[in-house]
Write a protein that holds these residues in place. Sequence first.
Motif, short mmCIF file in Angstrom:
data_model
loop_
_atom_site.label_atom_id
_atom_site.label_comp_id
_atom_site.label_asym_id
_atom_site.label_seq_id
_atom_site.Cartn_x
_atom_site.Cartn_y
_atom_site.Cartn_z
N ASP A 146 3.30 2.33 -27.60
CA ASP A 146 2.08 2.98 -27.17
C ASP A 146 1.43 2.11 -26.08
O ASP A 146 1.25 0.91 -26.28
CB ASP A 146 1.13 3.10 -28.37
CG ASP A 146 -0.14 3.85 -28.00
OD1 ASP A 146 -0.35 4.12 -26.79
OD2 ASP A 146 -0.92 4.16 -28.91
N VAL A 147 1.10 2.73 -24.95
CA VAL A 147 0.51 1.96 -23.86
C VAL A 147 -0.73 1.21 -24.33
O VAL A 147 -1.03 0.11 -23.84
CB VAL A 147 0.16 2.87 -22.66
CG1 VAL A 147 -0.51 2.07 -21.55
CG2 VAL A 147 1.41 3.55 -22.13
N ALA A 148 -1.43 1.78 -25.29
CA ALA A 148 -2.65 1.14 -25.76
C ALA A 148 -2.37 -0.21 -26.41
O ALA A 148 -3.26 -1.06 -26.53
CB ALA A 148 -3.36 2.06 -26.75
N GLN A 149 -1.12 -0.40 -26.84
CA GLN A 149 -0.78 -1.68 -27.48
C GLN A 149 -0.64 -2.82 -26.47
O GLN A 149 -0.64 -3.99 -26.85
CB GLN A 149 0.56 -1.56 -28.22
CG GLN A 149 0.52 -0.76 -29.51
CD GLN A 149 1.89 -0.74 -30.14
OE1 GLN A 149 2.66 0.20 -29.94
NE2 GLN A 149 2.21 -1.78 -30.88
N ILE A 150 -0.44 -2.45 -25.21
CA ILE A 150 -0.24 -3.48 -24.19
C ILE A 150 -1.56 -4.17 -23.88
O ILE A 150 -2.51 -3.53 -23.44
CB ILE A 150 0.31 -2.85 -22.88
CG1 ILE A 150 1.59 -2.07 -23.15
CG2 ILE A 150 0.53 -3.93 -21.82
CD1 ILE A 150 2.78 -2.91 -23.49
N ALA A 151 -1.60 -5.45 -24.15
CA ALA A 151 -2.86 -6.18 -23.99
C ALA A 151 -3.00 -6.82 -22.62
O ALA A 151 -4.08 -7.28 -22.25
CB ALA A 151 -2.99 -7.26 -25.06
N GLY A 152 -1.91 -6.89 -21.89
CA GLY A 152 -2.00 -7.51 -20.57
C GLY A 152 -0.79 -7.19 -19.72
O GLY A 152 0.27 -6.82 -20.24
N ILE A 153 -0.97 -7.30 -18.42
CA ILE A 153 0.11 -7.04 -17.47
C ILE A 153 0.17 -8.23 -16.52
O ILE A 153 -0.87 -8.73 -16.09
CB ILE A 153 -0.17 -5.77 -16.65
CG1 ILE A 153 -0.35 -4.56 -17.58
CG2 ILE A 153 0.95 -5.50 -15.64
CD1 ILE A 153 -0.85 -3.32 -16.85
N ALA A 154 1.38 -8.67 -16.21
CA ALA A 154 1.53 -9.73 -15.21
C ALA A 154 2.54 -9.27 -14.18
O ALA A 154 3.62 -8.79 -14.52
CB ALA A 154 1.98 -11.02 -15.86
N ASN A 200 7.20 -18.87 -8.65
CA ASN A 200 6.31 -19.59 -9.55
C ASN A 200 6.45 -19.08 -10.97
O ASN A 200 6.38 -19.83 -11.94
CB ASN A 200 4.85 -19.41 -9.11
CG ASN A 200 4.47 -20.34 -7.98
OD1 ASN A 200 5.23 -21.27 -7.66
ND2 ASN A 200 3.34 -20.10 -7.38
N LEU A 201 6.63 -17.77 -11.09
CA LEU A 201 6.69 -17.19 -12.42
C LEU A 201 7.97 -17.58 -13.14
O LEU A 201 7.96 -17.79 -14.36
CB LEU A 201 6.55 -15.68 -12.33
CG LEU A 201 5.18 -15.24 -11.83
CD1 LEU A 201 5.07 -13.73 -11.81
CD2 LEU A 201 4.08 -15.83 -12.69
N VAL A 202 9.06 -17.67 -12.39
CA VAL A 202 10.29 -18.13 -13.04
C VAL A 202 10.09 -19.56 -13.53
O VAL A 202 10.50 -19.92 -14.64
CB VAL A 202 11.49 -18.05 -12.07
CG1 VAL A 202 12.72 -18.66 -12.71
CG2 VAL A 202 11.76 -16.61 -11.71
N GLY A 382 9.41 -14.11 -16.44
CA GLY A 382 8.51 -15.10 -15.87
C GLY A 382 7.11 -14.53 -15.74
O GLY A 382 6.12 -15.18 -16.08
N ALA A 383 7.05 -13.33 -15.27
CA ALA A 383 5.75 -12.68 -15.16
C ALA A 383 5.11 -12.58 -16.53
O ALA A 383 3.92 -12.86 -16.70
CB ALA A 383 5.91 -11.29 -14.53
N ALA A 384 5.91 -12.22 -17.51
CA ALA A 384 5.38 -12.12 -18.86
C ALA A 384 4.87 -13.46 -19.35
O ALA A 384 3.80 -13.56 -19.98
CB ALA A 384 6.46 -11.59 -19.80
N ALA A 385 5.60 -14.52 -19.04
CA ALA A 385 5.17 -15.85 -19.46
C ALA A 385 3.80 -16.18 -18.87
O ALA A 385 2.92 -16.68 -19.56
CB ALA A 385 6.19 -16.90 -19.01
N HIS A 386 3.65 -15.85 -17.62
CA HIS A 386 2.35 -16.07 -16.98
C HIS A 386 1.27 -15.27 -17.69
O HIS A 386 0.19 -15.76 -17.98
CB HIS A 386 2.43 -15.66 -15.51
CG HIS A 386 1.18 -15.89 -14.75
ND1 HIS A 386 0.68 -14.99 -13.85
CD2 HIS A 386 0.31 -16.93 -14.75
CE1 HIS A 386 -0.44 -15.46 -13.34
NE2 HIS A 386 -0.68 -16.63 -13.86
N GLY A 387 1.60 -14.03 -17.97
CA GLY A 387 0.63 -13.17 -18.65
C GLY A 387 0.25 -13.71 -20.01
O GLY A 387 -0.92 -13.69 -20.39
N ILE A 388 1.23 -14.21 -20.74
CA ILE A 388 0.96 -14.77 -22.06
C ILE A 388 0.00 -15.94 -21.94
O ILE A 388 -0.97 -16.07 -22.69
CB ILE A 388 2.27 -15.22 -22.74
CG1 ILE A 388 3.05 -13.99 -23.21
CG2 ILE A 388 1.99 -16.16 -23.90
CD1 ILE A 388 4.42 -14.31 -23.77
#
Lengths: 405, 405
Positions: A146-154, A200-202, A382-388
Amino acid sequence: MLMDLAALSGLDARDATRLRVLQCIRSQEEISRTDIAQALDSSPATVTSACGALLEAGLIREVERAPSGAVQRGRPRVMLQINGAAFLLAGIKIARHAFLVVIVDFKGDEIGTYALPLAESRMQADALVRRVRTALDAACDHLGVDVAQIAGIALGMPGFINGQTGFMHWSSSVIERNVDFVPLFQVHLPCPTFLDNDANLVAKAEHLFGAGRGLRNFLVVTVEHGVGMGIVLDGKLYRGERGCGAELGHSKVHIDGAVCQCGQRGCLEAYVGDYAMVRDASTGRQTDAPTSIAEILAMARAGDALAHQVLERASEILGVALANLVNLFDPEHIVLARSRPELDPPYPDIMLDALRRNTVQVDAPLPGLTVRNLDKSMWAKGAAAHGIEMLSILKVRERGAVDAA
Amino acid sequence: MLMDLAALSGLDARDATRLRVLQCIRSQEEISRTDIAQALDSSPATVTSACGALLEAGLIREVERAPSGAVQRGRPRVMLQINGAAFLLAGIKIARHAFLVVIVDFKGDEIGTYALPLAESRMQADALVRRVRTALDAACDHLGVDVAQIAGIALGMPGFINGQTGFMHWSSSVIERNVDFVPLFQVHLPCPTFLDNDANLVAKAEHLFGAGRGLRNFLVVTVEHGVGMGIVLDGKLYRGERGCGAELGHSKVHIDGAVCQCGQRGCLEAYVGDYAMVRDASTGRQTDAPTSIAEILAMARAGDALAHQVLERASEILGVALANLVNLFDPEHIVLARSRPELDPPYPDIMLDALRRNTVQVDAPLPGLTVRNLDKSMWAKGAAAHGIEMLSILKVRERGAVDAA
DNA sequence: AAATATTATTTTGCTCAGTGAAATAAATAT
DNA sequence: ATATTTATTTCACTGAGCAAAATAATATTT
C-alpha cells in the motif's frame, strides 16, 4: 561514529545521541546495551535512556533468542536490533532509460524492485517528479504494497546535487539547471523525499550495508557508462565545497589523451567507461563492431587483438587510477563497483598489478579492495540507504517532539 | 569551526569551548565577544566565561584602542586579540642539509630564524633529537632569547608520521624505521615537543596564518625538490588511514612515464620536481648542463629550446595535476607553494590554462588559487603553527586544572 | 534448594556546560 | 541631564550525561 550528527539541522543533543545509538545498532547485526555503551564510549545509563526512546518509537526491538556462543555467568545481555517493520521506504534511481524502484524496510532488507521504462532520458523537473509518483504507484501495485505504507522516498540522480538541501545544480537527466526540488516533492509526492547524487548514494549503501560498514575512510568507485566516485571521510560523505567533487571519471590520466563525452581530453572514463571501450574496440571495423563490454570480451576470448588491447589498457589505467586514489586519500578500503559482465582473467590481474606497482610503498598493508557487481538495484538500494538515514533522523526527532508533549 | 576538538585527548567540554573561542579569536585579527558568540553560534554568556578564563591565563588580551570604522551608538565592543607575549615557540624544519629554526610568539609573529647546517642528511633518531637541542640552543643564543622562555617545540620532517602520537613510520631523514619520538623528546628537550609531516605543517601554517585562514576545505601543494601536499577537510588536517596519504608527488600522470626518485614511473614529481627538471633539461648536454631551476629559466630566456620545453611541459602537467585535485576534492582554495625562483611568463599562464581546461565545468566559479613562494622559513613556520595549536590545547587544559584547584 | 557470585540493566541524585532573561555598563542622541 | 542603544555580565535554570547504588537475571557453589 558513523555520520556527522552535529551538522544535521535542528537536531538537539538528545536526538543526536539517540541517532548515534540507532546507527550503532544498525552497524552491528545485533548488540546489547552494554556493548553499545562501550562502542560509543558513553555510560550505560545514557544508553538505557536512548534505547528506551527508540523502543517506544518502534525503531528497534529486543531479540528474544538467547545470545549464541559460550553461556556466561551473570545476567544475560539483551540483544537489540533494528526493527525492520518500523516502516517501508522507496529508493529510486533516475537512470537514462528507466526509473528503478526498490522498496526496502527500515532494516534495509529488500521487499522488491520495479523498473519503469522511459521514452526520453531528459525531462523537465516537474515532469520528472510526476513520473516518480507514477513509478512509485506502479512499484507498490506490482509488489502488493500500500502506497500509504511508504514512509519516505529517496532519489538518486547523476549530476551536481546538494544532498542536504535537495538543490540540483545540474543533472544530465533534467533539462533545467539550478532547480530546488523540495517544493516539487511537496506538491507531487505523498511522503518526505530526499535527493542526492547517485554515486554518493552507492557510497552510502556500502557504508550502511556493504563493505564500508563501520569504516571511517573509504572510497567507492563506480564504473559503467561513465566513472563515478563516492568519498566517505571521517565517517561521512565528502561532497566538496561546491558539491561537485569526486569527479574521478574526469580526472586526467593522459595529457591531450582520448576524447571524453565531457568534451575534454584524457579523462579516465574516456579509457575505462563502457562507451569508451566500445568506441575504441570498434575503431577501424567496417562490420561486426562490438556494442557492449560482453561482446568485446567475447572477441578478446576469440583471439581478437584489438579487443584484447582495449581491455588490457583499460584494466591497467583503472589500476593506476585506483593507485592514485590510494596515494592521495590513503583510505581504509576501496569498493570497485562495475557493471556486468565481470572481466575474465587476465584483466583483473592486470589491474591489480598496476594498482600495486603504482602505490607508494610503506610498511603498512594496502587498503582492502572489494570488487563488486554494480547491478541496477545497487543504485536504488543506495538511494534507499540514504532515505533510511534521513528518515531515522526525522523519526527520532518526531519521537522527541511526542515526548515533549 | 577550525579544528577537530572532540578528537583531542583528555579535553573536556569546557576546555574544548575555550579552545574554540581561542581559535576564533586567532582566525580574526581582533574580535569582540558579541561577534565571537555569533561566529560560534553560542550564547554571549558562554563566550564571556570562556574569555574570562583565557584572559586570566594570559592567552588573550583586551585591546584598548577604540574600534575603527563608524562609531556606533551604545556600549562599544571590546576587541579581543591573541596575546603574542603569552609565550615563545620554536618551529624546526628538518631539511636535507640543515635544521631551520624559527622562533615565533603565541600570535605567530616571527622573532627570528636560524639555520644549523648538517653534514649528513640522514641520522639516527637519537642523534637527530640531540642535534635539535643543539639547534635550539644556537638559535636562542643567536636571537638573544633565553631557552627557558621557549614553551614548546614543533618539528617538521618529511615522511610518514602520525602527528597525533609523534610516531614516525618512515622518514628520509632518519635511519631507523618505526620510531616513537616521544621518549626521546622527553629525555633531550626542555619543553613539550611535537612532530609532524612537513607538508602537513605548511598546510597548518596556511590554515592558521595564511590563505587558508577560516577556510574549511583547502589544499596546499608544495613544489620544490619533490612535490608534497597537505589536505585540510572540514577544518582539520586529513592524514589518511595509515598516515601516508596526500602523496600527490607520486600520483601518476603518465603510464610508464618518466622515472621518479621513488623508483616508480610517471610520478608527478618526476616531471615537475626541481630534480626532474634539472635532469631533463640536462639531457644530451655535454657541457653547460643546468644545475638549478634558475639556470633553466635563464637558458630558456636566452632561447634554449630544450629548457623552454622542459618548463613548458612541467607547467602544463602541474596545471593538469591541480585540475585533478579540483575534480576530486572540489576545495574552496588551493595554495601552490613553490620554491624560488618564481617562474616567468609564459609558464604561469600555461599552468593556469591547463588547470582551467581540465577542470569539470560547472556554474560555480573555480576554487581560488594562491601561488606563493615557499621559502625555507615557511616550513619552519608551519611547524611553529602546529606547535602553537598543540600548546594552546596544553595551556587551556593547564588553566582548567588550576581553576579546579 | 538456598546462598553466593557474576554480569546486565535501570534508577537515582548529582554535576556542570550552556542558555535565556534580567541586570549592568558604556557609549551616543536628544 | 535623560533616553536610547548596544555590549557584556550575572543569575537562576535546564537538561544531557554520569557515577554509584539498586535491581534483575543468570550460573555456580554449598
